[in-house]
Motif scaffolding. Structure first.
Motif, PDB file in Angstrom:
ATOM      1  N   THR A 136     -54.082 -17.762-176.833  1.00  0.00           N
ATOM      2  CA  THR A 136     -53.011 -18.529-176.187  1.00  0.00           C
ATOM      3  C   THR A 136     -53.297 -18.648-174.694  1.00  0.00           C
ATOM      4  OG1 THR A 136     -51.693 -16.502-175.920  1.00  0.00           O
ATOM      5  CG2 THR A 136     -51.312 -17.801-177.899  1.00  0.00           C
ATOM      6  N   PHE A 137     -53.760 -19.828-174.282  1.00  0.00           N
ATOM      7  CA  PHE A 137     -54.095 -20.059-172.889  1.00  0.00           C
ATOM      8  C   PHE A 137     -52.991 -20.833-172.176  1.00  0.00           C
ATOM      9  CE2 PHE A 137     -58.641 -19.845-174.597  1.00  0.00           C
ATOM     10  CZ  PHE A 137     -58.742 -18.501-174.299  1.00  0.00           C
ATOM     11  N   GLY A 138     -53.280 -21.295-170.944  1.00  0.00           N
ATOM     12  CA  GLY A 138     -52.255 -21.867-170.086  1.00  0.00           C
ATOM     13  C   GLY A 138     -52.295 -23.368-169.957  1.00  0.00           C
ATOM     14  N   ASN A 139     -52.098 -23.843-168.708  1.00  0.00           N
ATOM     15  CA  ASN A 139     -51.826 -25.256-168.466  1.00  0.00           C
ATOM     16  C   ASN A 139     -53.011 -26.052-167.928  1.00  0.00           C
ATOM     17  OD1 ASN A 139     -49.257 -24.418-169.122  1.00  0.00           O
ATOM     18  ND2 ASN A 139     -48.480 -24.503-167.025  1.00  0.00           N
ATOM     19  N   PHE A 140     -54.079 -25.382-167.486  1.00  0.00           N
ATOM     20  CA  PHE A 140     -55.121 -26.077-166.737  1.00  0.00           C
ATOM     21  C   PHE A 140     -56.324 -26.401-167.634  1.00  0.00           C
ATOM     22  CE2 PHE A 140     -52.837 -23.343-163.699  1.00  0.00           C
ATOM     23  CZ  PHE A 140     -52.268 -24.337-162.924  1.00  0.00           C
ATOM     24  N   VAL A 150     -65.401 -17.709-172.389  1.00  0.00           N
ATOM     25  CA  VAL A 150     -66.115 -16.432-172.337  1.00  0.00           C
ATOM     26  C   VAL A 150     -65.369 -15.352-173.125  1.00  0.00           C
ATOM     27  CG1 VAL A 150     -67.153 -16.977-170.111  1.00  0.00           C
ATOM     28  CG2 VAL A 150     -64.985 -15.736-170.188  1.00  0.00           C
ATOM     29  N   LEU A 151     -64.077 -15.557-173.351  1.00  0.00           N
ATOM     30  CA  LEU A 151     -63.291 -14.545-174.059  1.00  0.00           C
ATOM     31  C   LEU A 151     -63.574 -14.542-175.556  1.00  0.00           C
ATOM     32  CD1 LEU A 151     -59.825 -14.922-172.273  1.00  0.00           C
ATOM     33  CD2 LEU A 151     -61.656 -13.288-171.777  1.00  0.00           C
ATOM     34  N   TYR A 152     -63.988 -15.668-176.122  1.00  0.00           N
ATOM     35  CA  TYR A 152     -64.151 -15.730-177.580  1.00  0.00           C
ATOM     36  C   TYR A 152     -65.531 -16.201-178.042  1.00  0.00           C
ATOM     37  CZ  TYR A 152     -62.842 -20.617-176.583  1.00  0.00           C
ATOM     38  OH  TYR A 152     -62.767 -21.882-176.066  1.00  0.00           O
ATOM     39  N   LYS A 153     -66.441 -16.468-177.119  1.00  0.00           N
ATOM     40  CA  LYS A 153     -67.716 -17.045-177.537  1.00  0.00           C
ATOM     41  C   LYS A 153     -68.549 -16.109-178.406  1.00  0.00           C
ATOM     42  CE  LYS A 153     -70.576 -15.720-173.540  1.00  0.00           C
ATOM     43  NZ  LYS A 153     -71.520 -16.210-172.520  1.00  0.00           N
ATOM     44  N   ASP A 154     -68.356 -14.783-178.287  1.00  0.00           N
ATOM     45  CA  ASP A 154     -69.149 -13.830-179.067  1.00  0.00           C
ATOM     46  C   ASP A 154     -68.384 -13.246-180.252  1.00  0.00           C
ATOM     47  OD1 ASP A 154     -71.395 -14.064-177.396  1.00  0.00           O
ATOM     48  OD2 ASP A 154     -70.536 -12.649-175.956  1.00  0.00           O
ATOM     49  N   ILE A 155     -67.166 -13.722-180.501  1.00  0.00           N
ATOM     50  CA  ILE A 155     -66.380 -13.224-181.632  1.00  0.00           C
ATOM     51  C   ILE A 155     -66.835 -13.916-182.904  1.00  0.00           C
ATOM     52  CG2 ILE A 155     -64.054 -13.117-182.617  1.00  0.00           C
ATOM     53  CD1 ILE A 155     -62.960 -12.766-179.835  1.00  0.00           C
ATOM     54  N   VAL A 157     -65.409 -13.995-186.043  1.00  0.00           N
ATOM     55  CA  VAL A 157     -64.417 -14.662-186.892  1.00  0.00           C
ATOM     56  C   VAL A 157     -64.023 -15.989-186.259  1.00  0.00           C
ATOM     57  CG1 VAL A 157     -63.550 -12.481-187.784  1.00  0.00           C
ATOM     58  CG2 VAL A 157     -62.454 -13.509-185.783  1.00  0.00           C
ATOM     59  N   PRO A 158     -63.515 -16.945-187.032  1.00  0.00           N
ATOM     60  CA  PRO A 158     -63.096 -18.234-186.461  1.00  0.00           C
ATOM     61  C   PRO A 158     -62.023 -18.050-185.393  1.00  0.00           C
ATOM     62  CG  PRO A 158     -63.213 -18.372-188.847  1.00  0.00           C
ATOM     63  CD  PRO A 158     -63.380 -16.925-188.506  1.00  0.00           C
ATOM     64  N   CYS A 159     -62.088 -18.878-184.344  1.00  0.00           N
ATOM     65  CA  CYS A 159     -61.149 -18.782-183.225  1.00  0.00           C
ATOM     66  C   CYS A 159     -60.496 -20.136-182.967  1.00  0.00           C
ATOM     67  CB  CYS A 159     -61.863 -18.320-181.950  1.00  0.00           C
ATOM     68  SG  CYS A 159     -62.563 -16.657-182.050  1.00  0.00           S
ATOM     69  N   ILE A 160     -59.189 -20.116-182.757  1.00  0.00           N
ATOM     70  CA  ILE A 160     -58.436 -21.310-182.373  1.00  0.00           C
ATOM     71  C   ILE A 160     -57.937 -21.107-180.947  1.00  0.00           C
ATOM     72  CG2 ILE A 160     -56.439 -22.762-182.844  1.00  0.00           C
ATOM     73  CD1 ILE A 160     -56.569 -21.923-185.734  1.00  0.00           C
ATOM     74  N   ALA A 161     -58.211 -22.062-180.076  1.00  0.00           N
ATOM     75  CA  ALA A 161     -57.704 -22.014-178.706  1.00  0.00           C
ATOM     76  C   ALA A 161     -56.464 -22.892-178.607  1.00  0.00           C
ATOM     77  CB  ALA A 161     -58.774 -22.489-177.727  1.00  0.00           C
ATOM     78  N   THR A 162     -55.469 -22.437-177.852  1.00  0.00           N
ATOM     79  CA  THR A 162     -54.268 -23.238-177.619  1.00  0.00           C
ATOM     80  C   THR A 162     -54.012 -23.343-176.122  1.00  0.00           C
ATOM     81  OG1 THR A 162     -52.671 -21.397-177.625  1.00  0.00           O
ATOM     82  CG2 THR A 162     -53.291 -22.316-179.758  1.00  0.00           C
ATOM     83  N   ASP A 175     -63.352 -22.986-182.864  1.00  0.00           N
ATOM     84  CA  ASP A 175     -63.379 -23.733-184.123  1.00  0.00           C
ATOM     85  C   ASP A 175     -62.345 -24.848-184.128  1.00  0.00           C
ATOM     86  OD1 ASP A 175     -65.146 -22.096-186.339  1.00  0.00           O
ATOM     87  OD2 ASP A 175     -64.321 -20.772-184.814  1.00  0.00           O
ATOM     88  N   ALA A 176     -61.318 -24.727-183.296  1.00  0.00           N
ATOM     89  CA  ALA A 176     -60.287 -25.768-183.212  1.00  0.00           C
ATOM     90  C   ALA A 176     -59.496 -25.560-181.926  1.00  0.00           C
ATOM     91  CB  ALA A 176     -59.366 -25.723-184.428  1.00  0.00           C
TER      92      ALA A 176
END
Length: 307
Positions: A136-140, A150-155, A157-162, A175-176
């Motif tokens: 869960t990210f912000g407004n920019f 950089v927070l999820y590039k090495d994880i 499991v599938p990752c969804i950014a918001t 992934d989405a």
């Protein structure tokens, strides 16, 4: 293949639905009572769903497919500070829970800022215990696209950014992406906000269905719900666990909320009616969540059979 479905109806004769699911070879994941109403999360053989729908119609109930049922999702906020964690991060976790998923909500120790944001190896390992990670990210827009990956590039499991902006392209390594869910100083109650949550749930369901399809090409030796059933029958201590969802189902196993140091051998020695022990078809590992244990079921390509 077992399909995740949700039964919504009255308490009257709901036991008939549970009996039918068990007779068809399916499993009941969770039953929630709300006064005179009941919600039942179930796994039903795909070919037999019509039988369950016919019974639900007789009982004036509703059957819907719930792709998030029987899954374990982690919602990750950059920090525990008020700028990131309250409101929309909590609402995202709660909405996924209402759709049938088990959710874990965490804030990173050092995820704040554009230049210094990072995730520790322990936090990464915790995220990889789950089926899906939602950030869960912000407004920019620039921050989401050029910095926060950089927070999820090495994880693994599938990752969804918001976030707030509607992006034309999915950020790198994600992934989405789902927009309309940024830094909000109130509960998500508006029409557009609920629509964004629906979009997020649909996106998560699509990704989880893709994982299910991939697993079906090399199925696990036993279904995770079968393990849950055997643990409940052979380890009575699980009924004394005060944690919500003492057994959390995942697509490739389960998290059992019993002390790993005390119950590892007990869980490994669970015997199936086919004759083999759990330790022969699955690996029992320590979880990053407290002192719980994590069960990872071996695929058919390793054991050579499916029960």
């Amino acid at each position: 293949m077992l399909e995740p479905i949700l039964y919504e109806g009255g308490v009257f004769k709901h036991n008939l639905v549970i009996e039918l699911i068990e007779d068809l070879g399916g499993y009941v994941i969770q039953t929630n009572f709300m006064q005179t109403e009941v919600l039942i999360q179930m796994l039903c053989p795909h070919a037999d769903i019509s039988m369950v729908e016919d019974l639900a119609k007789e009982l004036r109930a509703k059957i819907t497919r719930a792709p998030l049922a029987g899954t374990d999702i982690i919602v990750i906020s950059p920090t525990l500070a008020y700028q990131h964690l309250p409101h929309h991060a909590c609402d995202v976790a709660e909405y996924m829970r209402r759709q049938g998923a088990n959710t874990t909500l965490i804030g990173l120790a050092r995820g704040v800022g554009r230049r210094t944001a990072q995730i520790s190896s322990k936090e990464r390992a915790l995220a990889e215990e789950h089926d899906l990670a939602i950030f869960t990210f912000g407004n920019f827009e620039d921050c989401i696209i050029n910095k926060k990956y950089v927070l999820y590039k090495d994880i693994e499991v599938p990752c969804i950014a918001t976030g707030t902006p509607e992006l034309e392209e999915v950020p790198a390594y994600a992934d989405a992406y789902v927009g309309g869910l940024g830094r909000i100083a109130h509960r998500l109650r508006g029409e557009n906000e609920i629509g964004a949550l629906d979009n997020l749930a649909e996106t998560a369901g699509t990704i989880l269905d893709e994982i299910r399809l991939d697993i079906s090409k090399d199925p696990r030796t036993v279904h995770p719900a079968r393990i849950m059933k055997e643990i409940k029958e052979q380890i009575p201590k699980i009924d004394e666990c005060l944690s919500p969802s003492p057994i959390t189902l995942q697509l490739t196993g389960a998290r059992v909320k019993l002390p790993y140091s005390q119950y590892k051998e007990t869980v490994e020695n669970i015997v199936f009616e086919e004759g083999m022990k759990l330790g022969e078809i699955a690996t029992v590992l320590p979880s990053r969540v407290r002192d719980y244990m994590l069960i990872r079921i071996l695929p058919k390509s390793v054991t050579g059979f499916v029960i």
